[in-house]
Design a protein around this motif. Structure first.
Motif, PDB file in Angstrom:
ATOM      1  N   TYR A 183       0.830  -1.194   0.000  1.00 41.92           N
ATOM      2  CA  TYR A 183       0.000   0.000   0.000  1.00 41.92           C
ATOM      3  C   TYR A 183       0.869   1.251   0.000  1.00 41.92           C
ATOM      4  CZ  TYR A 183      -3.923  -2.970   1.419  1.00 41.92           C
ATOM      5  OH  TYR A 183      -4.900  -3.924   1.479  1.00 41.92           O
ATOM      6  N   ALA A 184       0.368   2.284  -0.633  1.00 41.88           N
ATOM      7  CA  ALA A 184       0.955   3.595  -0.437  1.00 41.88           C
ATOM      8  C   ALA A 184       0.674   4.026   0.997  1.00 41.88           C
ATOM      9  CB  ALA A 184       0.345   4.591  -1.418  1.00 41.88           C
ATOM     10  N   ASP A 185       1.603   4.733   1.598  1.00 42.29           N
ATOM     11  CA  ASP A 185       1.458   5.105   3.009  1.00 42.29           C
ATOM     12  C   ASP A 185       0.147   5.834   3.289  1.00 42.29           C
ATOM     13  OD1 ASP A 185       5.009   5.802   3.572  1.00 42.29           O
ATOM     14  OD2 ASP A 185       3.861   3.937   3.631  1.00 42.29           O
ATOM     15  N   ALA A 186      -0.271   6.688   2.380  1.00 43.39           N
ATOM     16  CA  ALA A 186      -1.459   7.501   2.619  1.00 43.39           C
ATOM     17  C   ALA A 186      -2.744   6.667   2.627  1.00 43.39           C
ATOM     18  CB  ALA A 186      -1.575   8.586   1.560  1.00 43.39           C
ATOM     19  N   MET A 187      -2.685   5.454   2.103  1.00 40.69           N
ATOM     20  CA  MET A 187      -3.875   4.608   2.011  1.00 40.69           C
ATOM     21  C   MET A 187      -3.930   3.543   3.100  1.00 40.69           C
ATOM     22  SD  MET A 187      -3.018   5.981  -0.884  1.00 40.69           S
ATOM     23  CE  MET A 187      -3.709   6.856  -2.247  1.00 40.69           C
ATOM     24  N   LYS A 188      -2.840   3.335   3.798  1.00 44.33           N
ATOM     25  CA  LYS A 188      -2.819   2.293   4.822  1.00 44.33           C
ATOM     26  C   LYS A 188      -3.877   2.565   5.879  1.00 44.33           C
ATOM     27  CE  LYS A 188       2.037   1.010   4.328  1.00 44.33           C
ATOM     28  NZ  LYS A 188       3.375   1.019   4.947  1.00 44.33           N
ATOM     29  N   GLY A 189      -4.661   1.537   6.184  1.00 42.69           N
ATOM     30  CA  GLY A 189      -5.699   1.671   7.191  1.00 42.69           C
ATOM     31  C   GLY A 189      -7.029   2.129   6.644  1.00 42.69           C
ATOM     32  N   ARG A 190      -7.059   2.695   5.454  1.00 45.92           N
ATOM     33  CA  ARG A 190      -8.325   3.145   4.853  1.00 45.92           C
ATOM     34  C   ARG A 190      -8.718   2.312   3.638  1.00 45.92           C
ATOM     35  NH1 ARG A 190      -9.248   7.976   2.584  1.00 45.92           N
ATOM     36  NH2 ARG A 190      -7.105   8.247   1.864  1.00 45.92           N
ATOM     37  N   PHE A 191      -7.730   1.884   2.870  1.00 47.28           N
ATOM     38  CA  PHE A 191      -7.990   1.119   1.649  1.00 47.28           C
ATOM     39  C   PHE A 191      -7.559  -0.336   1.858  1.00 47.28           C
ATOM     40  CE2 PHE A 191      -7.612   4.811  -1.664  1.00 47.28           C
ATOM     41  CZ  PHE A 191      -8.560   5.533  -0.948  1.00 47.28           C
ATOM     42  N   THR A 192      -8.312  -1.239   1.265  1.00 48.04           N
ATOM     43  CA  THR A 192      -7.987  -2.658   1.334  1.00 48.04           C
ATOM     44  C   THR A 192      -8.058  -3.260  -0.064  1.00 48.04           C
ATOM     45  OG1 THR A 192      -8.954  -2.811   3.552  1.00 48.04           O
ATOM     46  CG2 THR A 192      -8.568  -4.873   2.373  1.00 48.04           C
ATOM     47  N   ILE A 193      -6.966  -3.857  -0.487  1.00 48.96           N
ATOM     48  CA  ILE A 193      -6.937  -4.523  -1.780  1.00 48.96           C
ATOM     49  C   ILE A 193      -7.114  -6.018  -1.571  1.00 48.96           C
ATOM     50  CG2 ILE A 193      -4.418  -4.783  -1.830  1.00 48.96           C
ATOM     51  CD1 ILE A 193      -4.554  -4.194  -4.869  1.00 48.96           C
ATOM     52  N   SER A 194      -7.848  -6.631  -2.465  1.00 53.40           N
ATOM     53  CA  SER A 194      -8.055  -8.072  -2.408  1.00 53.40           C
ATOM     54  C   SER A 194      -8.223  -8.574  -3.843  1.00 53.40           C
ATOM     55  CB  SER A 194      -9.285  -8.412  -1.563  1.00 53.40           C
ATOM     56  OG  SER A 194     -10.450  -7.825  -2.106  1.00 53.40           O
ATOM     57  N   ARG A 195      -8.209  -9.886  -3.991  1.00 52.49           N
ATOM     58  CA  ARG A 195      -8.396 -10.433  -5.321  1.00 52.49           C
ATOM     59  C   ARG A 195      -9.036 -11.807  -5.252  1.00 52.49           C
ATOM     60  NH1 ARG A 195      -2.718 -11.048  -8.224  1.00 52.49           N
ATOM     61  NH2 ARG A 195      -3.862 -12.398  -9.691  1.00 52.49           N
ATOM     62  N   ASP A 196      -9.661 -12.155  -6.345  1.00 57.42           N
ATOM     63  CA  ASP A 196     -10.250 -13.475  -6.522  1.00 57.42           C
ATOM     64  C   ASP A 196      -9.517 -14.119  -7.695  1.00 57.42           C
ATOM     65  OD1 ASP A 196     -11.749 -15.699  -7.158  1.00 57.42           O
ATOM     66  OD2 ASP A 196     -13.674 -14.710  -6.867  1.00 57.42           O
ATOM     67  N   ASN A 197      -8.614 -15.028  -7.391  1.00 55.80           N
ATOM     68  CA  ASN A 197      -7.815 -15.633  -8.454  1.00 55.80           C
ATOM     69  C   ASN A 197      -8.658 -16.501  -9.386  1.00 55.80           C
ATOM     70  OD1 ASN A 197      -5.369 -14.451  -7.688  1.00 55.80           O
ATOM     71  ND2 ASN A 197      -4.880 -16.120  -6.281  1.00 55.80           N
ATOM     72  N   THR A 198      -9.755 -17.017  -8.890  1.00 53.35           N
ATOM     73  CA  THR A 198     -10.600 -17.850  -9.749  1.00 53.35           C
ATOM     74  C   THR A 198     -11.315 -17.016 -10.805  1.00 53.35           C
ATOM     75  OG1 THR A 198     -12.555 -17.678  -8.335  1.00 53.35           O
ATOM     76  CG2 THR A 198     -10.981 -19.435  -7.828  1.00 53.35           C
ATOM     77  N   GLN A 199     -11.501 -15.731 -10.525  1.00 54.41           N
ATOM     78  CA  GLN A 199     -12.196 -14.828 -11.443  1.00 54.41           C
ATOM     79  C   GLN A 199     -11.260 -13.801 -12.070  1.00 54.41           C
ATOM     80  OE1 GLN A 199     -15.489 -15.136 -12.202  1.00 54.41           O
ATOM     81  NE2 GLN A 199     -15.537 -16.950 -10.870  1.00 54.41           N
ATOM     82  N   ASN A 200      -9.961 -13.887 -11.759  1.00 55.26           N
ATOM     83  CA  ASN A 200      -8.983 -12.907 -12.277  1.00 55.26           C
ATOM     84  C   ASN A 200      -9.451 -11.486 -12.013  1.00 55.26           C
ATOM     85  OD1 ASN A 200      -7.318 -14.973 -13.351  1.00 55.26           O
ATOM     86  ND2 ASN A 200      -8.666 -15.102 -15.122  1.00 55.26           N
ATOM     87  N   THR A 201      -9.915 -11.255 -10.805  1.00 51.24           N
ATOM     88  CA  THR A 201     -10.495  -9.959 -10.449  1.00 51.24           C
ATOM     89  C   THR A 201      -9.815  -9.405  -9.205  1.00 51.24           C
ATOM     90  OG1 THR A 201     -12.630 -10.587 -11.389  1.00 51.24           O
ATOM     91  CG2 THR A 201     -12.620  -8.755  -9.838  1.00 51.24           C
ATOM     92  N   VAL A 202      -9.574  -8.101  -9.233  1.00 49.52           N
ATOM     93  CA  VAL A 202      -9.003  -7.409  -8.087  1.00 49.52           C
ATOM     94  C   VAL A 202     -10.011  -6.375  -7.600  1.00 49.52           C
ATOM     95  CG1 VAL A 202      -7.811  -5.664  -9.476  1.00 49.52           C
ATOM     96  CG2 VAL A 202      -6.976  -6.200  -7.191  1.00 49.52           C
ATOM     97  N   PHE A 203     -10.020  -6.164  -6.291  1.00 51.24           N
ATOM     98  CA  PHE A 203     -10.944  -5.217  -5.672  1.00 51.24           C
ATOM     99  C   PHE A 203     -10.156  -4.179  -4.875  1.00 51.24           C
ATOM    100  CE2 PHE A 203     -14.488  -7.886  -6.701  1.00 51.24           C
ATOM    101  CZ  PHE A 203     -14.000  -9.184  -6.604  1.00 51.24           C
TER     102      PHE A 203
END
Length: 116
Positions: A56-76
């Motif tokens: 994460y970029a420092d400014a986003m830590k604690g507010r933004f969450t990245i995740s992904r579904d490898n079965t769907q090739n999708t990132v959130f």
């Protein structure tokens, strides 16, 4: 070539949440989110590899969450506690090298506008 399609952008009030999605046309190693405002550089927001390691970029830590579904090739990208300064076009990217390397392929972006 990998095709990427972002979705989920929109207008939201400050303090509220929004979740972006990005679907890739094929399997990917690292998936990224960047953002850009008019006249400024495109800046790193977050990244996740296929093993679910994240950065994460420092400014986003604690507010933004990245995740992904490898079965769907999708990132959130879940964005909480949004601020007006989070207003930007958010771009999804994918790459097959390390986190420090910019994405090889990009989506067209999705606009996020946070009103005060």
């Amino acid at each position: 070539q990998v095709q990427l399609v972002e979705s989920g952008g929109g207008l939201v009030q400050a303090g509220h949440s929004l979740t972006l999605s990005c679907a890739a046309s094929g399997r990917t190693y690292i998936m990224y989110w960047y953002r850009q405002t008019p006249g400024k550089d495109r800046n790193f927001v977050a990244a996740i590899d296929w093993r679910l390691n994240t950065r994460y970029a420092d400014a986003m830590k604690g507010r933004f969450t990245i995740s992904r579904d490898n079965t769907q090739n999708t990132v959130f990208l879940q964005m909480d506690g949004l601020k007006p300064e989070d207003t930007a076009i958010y771009y999804c990217g994918v790459g097959n090298e390390g986190f420090a390397v910019q994405p090889k392929y990009w989506g067209r972006g999705t606009q996020v506008t946070v009103s005060s």
